[in-house]
Design a protein around this motif. Structure first.
Motif, PDB file in Angstrom:
ATOM      1  N   TYR A 148     -17.134   4.913  -6.178  1.00  0.00           N
ATOM      2  CA  TYR A 148     -16.447   4.830  -4.883  1.00  0.00           C
ATOM      3  C   TYR A 148     -16.461   3.399  -4.351  1.00  0.00           C
ATOM      4  N   CYS A 149     -17.617   2.748  -4.441  1.00  0.00           N
ATOM      5  CA  CYS A 149     -17.719   1.377  -3.945  1.00  0.00           C
ATOM      6  C   CYS A 149     -16.828   0.435  -4.751  1.00  0.00           C
ATOM      7  N   ASN A 150     -16.816   0.603  -6.064  1.00  0.00           N
ATOM      8  CA  ASN A 150     -15.968  -0.245  -6.915  1.00  0.00           C
ATOM      9  C   ASN A 150     -14.491  -0.029  -6.627  1.00  0.00           C
ATOM     10  N   MET A 151     -14.144   1.162  -6.151  1.00  0.00           N
ATOM     11  CA  MET A 151     -12.752   1.466  -5.817  1.00  0.00           C
ATOM     12  C   MET A 151     -12.422   1.074  -4.369  1.00  0.00           C
ATOM     13  N   GLY A 152     -13.376   0.406  -3.696  1.00  0.00           N
ATOM     14  CA  GLY A 152     -13.126  -0.037  -2.333  1.00  0.00           C
ATOM     15  C   GLY A 152     -13.269   1.063  -1.304  1.00  0.00           C
ATOM     16  N   GLN A 153     -14.092   2.085  -1.621  1.00  0.00           N
ATOM     17  CA  GLN A 153     -14.282   3.205  -0.700  1.00  0.00           C
ATOM     18  C   GLN A 153     -15.770   3.403  -0.385  1.00  0.00           C
ATOM     19  N   PRO A 154     -16.426   2.371   0.175  1.00  0.00           N
ATOM     20  CA  PRO A 154     -17.870   2.498   0.443  1.00  0.00           C
ATOM     21  C   PRO A 154     -18.188   3.583   1.470  1.00  0.00           C
ATOM     22  N   LEU A 158     -20.949   6.647   1.354  1.00  0.00           N
ATOM     23  CA  LEU A 158     -21.979   6.930   2.363  1.00  0.00           C
ATOM     24  C   LEU A 158     -21.903   8.378   2.838  1.00  0.00           C
ATOM     25  N   ILE A 159     -20.678   8.847   3.085  1.00  0.00           N
ATOM     26  CA  ILE A 159     -20.501  10.230   3.537  1.00  0.00           C
ATOM     27  C   ILE A 159     -20.931  11.208   2.447  1.00  0.00           C
ATOM     28  N   ARG A 185     -29.035   2.188   1.186  1.00  0.00           N
ATOM     29  CA  ARG A 185     -29.216   1.033   2.073  1.00  0.00           C
ATOM     30  C   ARG A 185     -28.499  -0.202   1.529  1.00  0.00           C
ATOM     31  N   LYS A 186     -28.470  -0.325   0.204  1.00  0.00           N
ATOM     32  CA  LYS A 186     -27.775  -1.460  -0.409  1.00  0.00           C
ATOM     33  C   LYS A 186     -26.277  -1.403  -0.087  1.00  0.00           C
ATOM     34  N   ILE A 187     -25.693  -0.216  -0.207  1.00  0.00           N
ATOM     35  CA  ILE A 187     -24.268  -0.066   0.116  1.00  0.00           C
ATOM     36  C   ILE A 187     -24.038  -0.405   1.581  1.00  0.00           C
ATOM     37  N   LEU A 188     -24.919   0.092   2.436  1.00  0.00           N
ATOM     38  CA  LEU A 188     -24.768  -0.121   3.869  1.00  0.00           C
ATOM     39  C   LEU A 188     -24.886  -1.603   4.215  1.00  0.00           C
ATOM     40  N   ASN A 189     -25.842  -2.289   3.580  1.00  0.00           N
ATOM     41  CA  ASN A 189     -26.039  -3.713   3.882  1.00  0.00           C
ATOM     42  C   ASN A 189     -24.840  -4.547   3.442  1.00  0.00           C
ATOM     43  N   ASN A 190     -24.187  -4.117   2.361  1.00  0.00           N
ATOM     44  CA  ASN A 190     -23.024  -4.852   1.852  1.00  0.00           C
ATOM     45  C   ASN A 190     -21.719  -4.362   2.454  1.00  0.00           C
ATOM     46  N   TRP A 191     -21.829  -3.325   3.298  1.00  0.00           N
ATOM     47  CA  TRP A 191     -20.611  -2.662   3.785  1.00  0.00           C
ATOM     48  C   TRP A 191     -19.687  -3.608   4.524  1.00  0.00           C
ATOM     49  N   SER A 192     -20.250  -4.500   5.362  1.00  0.00           N
ATOM     50  CA  SER A 192     -19.423  -5.359   6.205  1.00  0.00           C
ATOM     51  C   SER A 192     -18.632  -6.379   5.391  1.00  0.00           C
ATOM     52  N   GLU A 193     -18.950  -6.502   4.082  1.00  0.00           N
ATOM     53  CA  GLU A 193     -18.199  -7.437   3.259  1.00  0.00           C
ATOM     54  C   GLU A 193     -16.831  -6.880   2.872  1.00  0.00           C
ATOM     55  N   TYR A 194     -16.643  -5.558   3.028  1.00  0.00           N
ATOM     56  CA  TYR A 194     -15.377  -4.961   2.634  1.00  0.00           C
ATOM     57  C   TYR A 194     -14.293  -5.245   3.676  1.00  0.00           C
ATOM     58  N   ALA A 245     -14.205   2.716  13.620  1.00  0.00           N
ATOM     59  CA  ALA A 245     -15.181   3.528  12.883  1.00  0.00           C
ATOM     60  C   ALA A 245     -14.613   4.901  12.545  1.00  0.00           C
ATOM     61  N   VAL A 246     -13.938   5.515  13.513  1.00  0.00           N
ATOM     62  CA  VAL A 246     -13.372   6.847  13.288  1.00  0.00           C
ATOM     63  C   VAL A 246     -12.266   6.793  12.248  1.00  0.00           C
ATOM     64  N   SER A 247     -11.431   5.740  12.278  1.00  0.00           N
ATOM     65  CA  SER A 247     -10.347   5.633  11.291  1.00  0.00           C
ATOM     66  C   SER A 247     -10.897   5.475   9.879  1.00  0.00           C
ATOM     67  N   ILE A 248     -12.061   4.853   9.751  1.00  0.00           N
ATOM     68  CA  ILE A 248     -12.682   4.691   8.437  1.00  0.00           C
ATOM     69  C   ILE A 248     -13.293   6.004   7.965  1.00  0.00           C
ATOM     70  N   LEU A 249     -13.944   6.701   8.875  1.00  0.00           N
ATOM     71  CA  LEU A 249     -14.622   7.948   8.502  1.00  0.00           C
ATOM     72  C   LEU A 249     -13.654   9.102   8.272  1.00  0.00           C
ATOM     73  N   ASP A 250     -12.594   9.146   9.052  1.00  0.00           N
ATOM     74  CA  ASP A 250     -11.704  10.306   9.026  1.00  0.00           C
ATOM     75  C   ASP A 250     -10.727  10.209   7.860  1.00  0.00           C
ATOM     76  N   LYS A 251     -11.024  10.915   6.804  1.00  0.00           N
ATOM     77  CA  LYS A 251     -10.148  10.965   5.633  1.00  0.00           C
ATOM     78  C   LYS A 251      -9.493  12.326   5.486  1.00  0.00           C
ATOM     79  N   GLY A 252      -9.335  13.035   6.610  1.00  0.00           N
ATOM     80  CA  GLY A 252      -8.633  14.309   6.591  1.00  0.00           C
ATOM     81  C   GLY A 252      -9.530  15.517   6.676  1.00  0.00           C
ATOM     82  N   ASP A 253     -10.812  15.362   6.332  1.00  0.00           N
ATOM     83  CA  ASP A 253     -11.713  16.513   6.375  1.00  0.00           C
ATOM     84  C   ASP A 253     -12.625  16.474   7.590  1.00  0.00           C
TER      85      ASP A 253
END
Length: 782
Positions: A148-154, A158-159, A185-194, A245-253
């Motif tokens: 997911y992270c490699n596909m740009g979907q961090p 997380l979810i 935690r590693k994904i979260l720490n790097n999250w802001s780089e996306y 934040a909501v636009s990132i989290l909300d993927k339809g489900d």
């Protein structure tokens, strides 16, 4: 092949040998006649020939180019059982496990081949399928998160990890390994780089650390519900952060439930929750399985949008017996959300908590204390409410349910301001003004900074040093008179308005207003949203609205409030329960100096409230009755409205804009309604004080209709006390007042009272004739 002895032991182990042999011969006879070409049977064994099974056919799925069959995750040998045979059940269980193991092995080979061919999307699909079959395989969970992270979907990673954590904790009573938590935690720490660009490619400036903190809190696998409280000055970027934040989290489900509060007027009880309850009532899960009559009756009497115009029965008895307090209401909301939570993840957003009415705050506290669902909440507020809000959140009982995450937004840093300016302005203009100019004048407030940038873009020579109000005034200075008028009208509406409403208030053509609105939208002064199928124009921020509103002269403000009140009044009907519209009407009447109209609005509602909920013998046509959506009102609620009306009457007595005749008319109406209410409940002495005063005023000022209503209340009192002499005396007085043509519709009621008096006196024949005459009079009114 299987030997005959094996089959007899497997299927008929509980029988004697001769009986088992007979059963086997009979079974083999049926099989041979049914599928002779697929079986080979001799004296010692039975075998299948020239056949293949669907498990063998799955071997080709190791090739990533072969689509995965839809049934691959289904239970193997489903419903394949033999009653009363433990040996067969044991064989089935072992075989099922072997089949699953075989499928998992093939899927792992497929995933390896996907990796070699760099087919990452198919790899993620295969891992998702594998985890459907073996949901507790932590290695596959981490591998899928990495994909997911490699596909740009961090965020998806997380979810997914939060769901996995909840699953193993609920099913197995364990928590994820330290290795997996470390990876989270590693994904979260790097999250802001996306990339944080919106779908419409609008850049989300700065706040990436705060955004990462919010995303991390809302996807935290700790097993607790999360409440994120975003607080800071007006214009600091709270709404922008929440929306991102909501636009990132909300993927339809996800189900996103947002509250709405008004910065003006006195909100009716629980008003901030109405938009949430309206959305819940429209969910398919609820529409197809609507709550029980008790829940419907109580919630529809609190939240006007909950039923959404559905023709559902309202049970006043249930509403009367059920106490309407925050604990009861929150329990009902929790039960409804439980139906939705099985299909969707829920995030509730309570913005601008500093504008919440008291009951809405109490309901929020009760809900968070009692909810037993997996749910996250986002709140926002200004500094003046932050200390109280945080204290409320931190004192929740029990505290073990919630993880409270305060998130204070500070002004933008100098380097962030410079970065925004360099990406928004020409180099020439930036050099001309200098970095320090924007840092100093914006004070790090995003709203002010972006207004400065817009003003500089529209007019490079504009003065940007006069604060937000000066910037807004400078920007609208070049607008046409109609465009400025549209802004002024929307600022008076305060909660947004449709183009049709603005057209009516501006007394201009619809196309003209539409064109003006399009220009204002393009300049970023307005935004539009859809509400109940209608387009609503509103300001981009409440502070912009304040600047526009405060720039209007007091005399023009009053005139605009008067026009807006007229527009809203055209949409108002006392038969339709709409407390938000009623509250707004009262606000505009007050702001326009029409205190008498404000009181009349109270009285319009009181008439329907008392008639439908408290009158013993209301004379209401079926057509009017069926058109009403007024909910059941308790004595406490009605008496509170009566007190509010009488208090407002006291204020109006000192208003020089209200003439003596109008004041006396209002006094008589207030006293008549209050007196009639108390008489309906048997409080005769208290009721007569009001009624006698109303009659005195009515006689002095010729208010015959109010006088008639007062006499009707007295007749009802004599009817309840069974006093036929006084009843017929008052009824005859009522007949005299009903003789004029414009009051003839009261005659039937007066004659009916005469009939009741005769009946109570034992004059049954005369009573019957009088009642029949009354019936004819009623029928003539149709």
């Amino acid at each position: 092949p299987a030997t005959r002895n094996q089959l007899k032991a497997l299927f008929w182990s509980d029988m004697e040998r001769p009986q088992a042999s007979a059963n086997l011969r009979n079974a083999l006879y049926i099989i041979r006649n049914t599928i002779p070409e697929y079986v080979d049977i001799d004296r010692n064994s039975i075998s299948l020939k020239e056949t293949f099974d669907d498990i063998s056919a799955l071997e080709q799925i190791i090739d990533p180019d072969v689509p995965l069959p839809r049934h691959i995750t289904e239970e193997p040998l489903r419903d394949f059982s033999l009653e009363g045979s433990e040996e067969f059940d044991e064989w089935t269980a072992v075989t099922k496990q072997a089949i699953r193991k075989n499928i998992v092995t093939m899927l792992r080979k497929r995933i390896s081949n996907c990796y070699e061919k760099k087919m990452y999307e198919e790899m993620s699909n295969s891992l998702e399928t594998l985890l459907t079959i073996d949901p507790y395989d932590e290695d596959s969970v981490l591998e899928l998160m990495e994909i997911y992270c490699n596909m740009g979907q961090p965020t998806k990673a997380l979810i997914f990890f939060k769901e996995y954590s909840s699953k193993i904790e609920n099913k197995m009573g364990i928590t994820p390994s330290e290795r997996s938590k470390k990876y989270f935690r590693k994904i979260l720490n790097n999250w802001s780089e996306y990339d944080t660009s919106s779908e419409n490619r609008e850049k989300f400036w700065c706040r990436k650390n705060e955004l990462a903190a919010m995303i991390g809190a809302l996807t935290d696998p700790g097993g607790l519900n999360t409440a994120v409280y975003v607080h800071g000055e007006a214009g600091i970027g709270k709404t922008a952060l929440i929306n991102k934040a909501v636009s990132i989290l909300d993927k339809g489900d996800f189900l996103i439930l947002s509250s709405r509060s008004s910065p003006i007027g006195e909100g009716y009880p629980y008003s901030s929750w109405n938009s949430i309850m309206t959305r819940i009532g429209r969910m398919p899960e609820i529409e197809n399985d609507f709550p029980d009559i008790n829940t419907r009756s109580v919630l529809s009497g609190i939240f006007p949008g909950f039923l959404g115009g559905k023709g559902l029965n309202y049970n006043a008895d249930v509403a009367l017996m059920t106490e309407r307090n925050p604990i009861v209401i929150s329990g009902m909301i929790n039960d409804i959300l439980r139906r939705i939570a099985s299909k969707k993840r829920i995030i509730m957003i309570f913005e601008d908590i500093h504008w919440f009415d008291t009951q809405s705050i109490q309901l929020l506290t009760a809900f968070m204390s009692t909810v037993d669902l997996d749910i996250n909440i986002i709140l926002s507020g200004r500094p003046e409410s932050s200390r109280i809000t945080l204290a409320m959140l931190q004192s929740l009982d029990p505290p073990s349910k919630w993880k409270i995450v305060p998130l204070k937004l500070a002004p933008l840093r100098n380097d962030e301001i410079i970065d925004i300016c360099r990406n928004s302005l020409s180099e020439e203009l930036l050099n001309q003004k200098g970095d320090e100019y924007f840092i100093r004048e914006s004070e790090g407030i995003p709203l002010l900074l972006f207004e400065m940038l817009r003003a500089a873009e529209e007019n490079p020579d504009s003065d940007l040093t006069n604060g937000l109000g000066g910037l807004i005034m400078a920007r609208i200075g070049d607008l046409s008179e109609l465009q400025q008028n549209v802004l002024a009208i929307i600022s008076v509406f305060a909660v947004g308005a449709s183009p049709e409403q603005i057209t009516e208030a501006a007394s201009r053509g619809y196309d003209e207003v539409l064109s003006a609105g399009e220009t204002l939208l393009s300049k970023g002064l307005l935004k539009e949203r859809e509400e109940d199928g209608k387009v609503i124009w509103d300001f981009t921020h409440a502070k912009v609205r304040e600047c526009i509103y405060e720039s209007i002269s007091l005399s023009k403000r009053q005139e605009l409030h008067k026009k807006v009140a007229e527009v809203l009044n055209n949409a108002y009907s006392p038969q339709k329960w709409d407390p938000e519209l009623s509250t707004m009407l009262c606000h505009h009447y007050m702001r326009s100096g029409q205190r008498a109209m404000e009181l009349k609005q109270y009285l319009r509602e009181l008439i329907f409230d008392i008639t439908l909920n408290h009158d013993l013998f209301p004379v209401v046509s079926d057509k009017v009755l069926l058109s009403c959506s007024t909910p059941f009102s308790s004595r406490e609620g009605t008496e509170q409205r009566i007190s509010q009306a009488l208090a407002l009457l006291d204020e109006i007595r000192t208003d020089k804009n209200v003439g003596r005749m109008e004041l006396k008319s209002l006094e008589a109406s207030c006293f008549e309604l209050a007196g009639g209410y108390h008489i309906s409940w048997g409080e005769y002495d208290k009721g007569l004080v009001f009624i006698n005063e109303a009659i005195s005023i009515s006689k002095e000022f010729g208010l015959s209709e109010t006088h008639i209503h007062c006499l009707k209340h007295i007749c009802y009192m004599h009817l309840q006390t069974e006093d036929p002499v006084r009843l017929i005396s008052t009824a005859r007085e009522l007949i005299q007042l009903s003789r004029p043509e414009n009051h003839r519709h009261y005659m039937a009621t007066a004659v009916r009272f005469v009939g009741v008096s005769m009946f109570l006196s034992g004059k049954y024949d005369q009573a019957e004739r009088t009642f029949r005459h009354s019936i004819r009079l009623f029928e003539s009114l149709k």
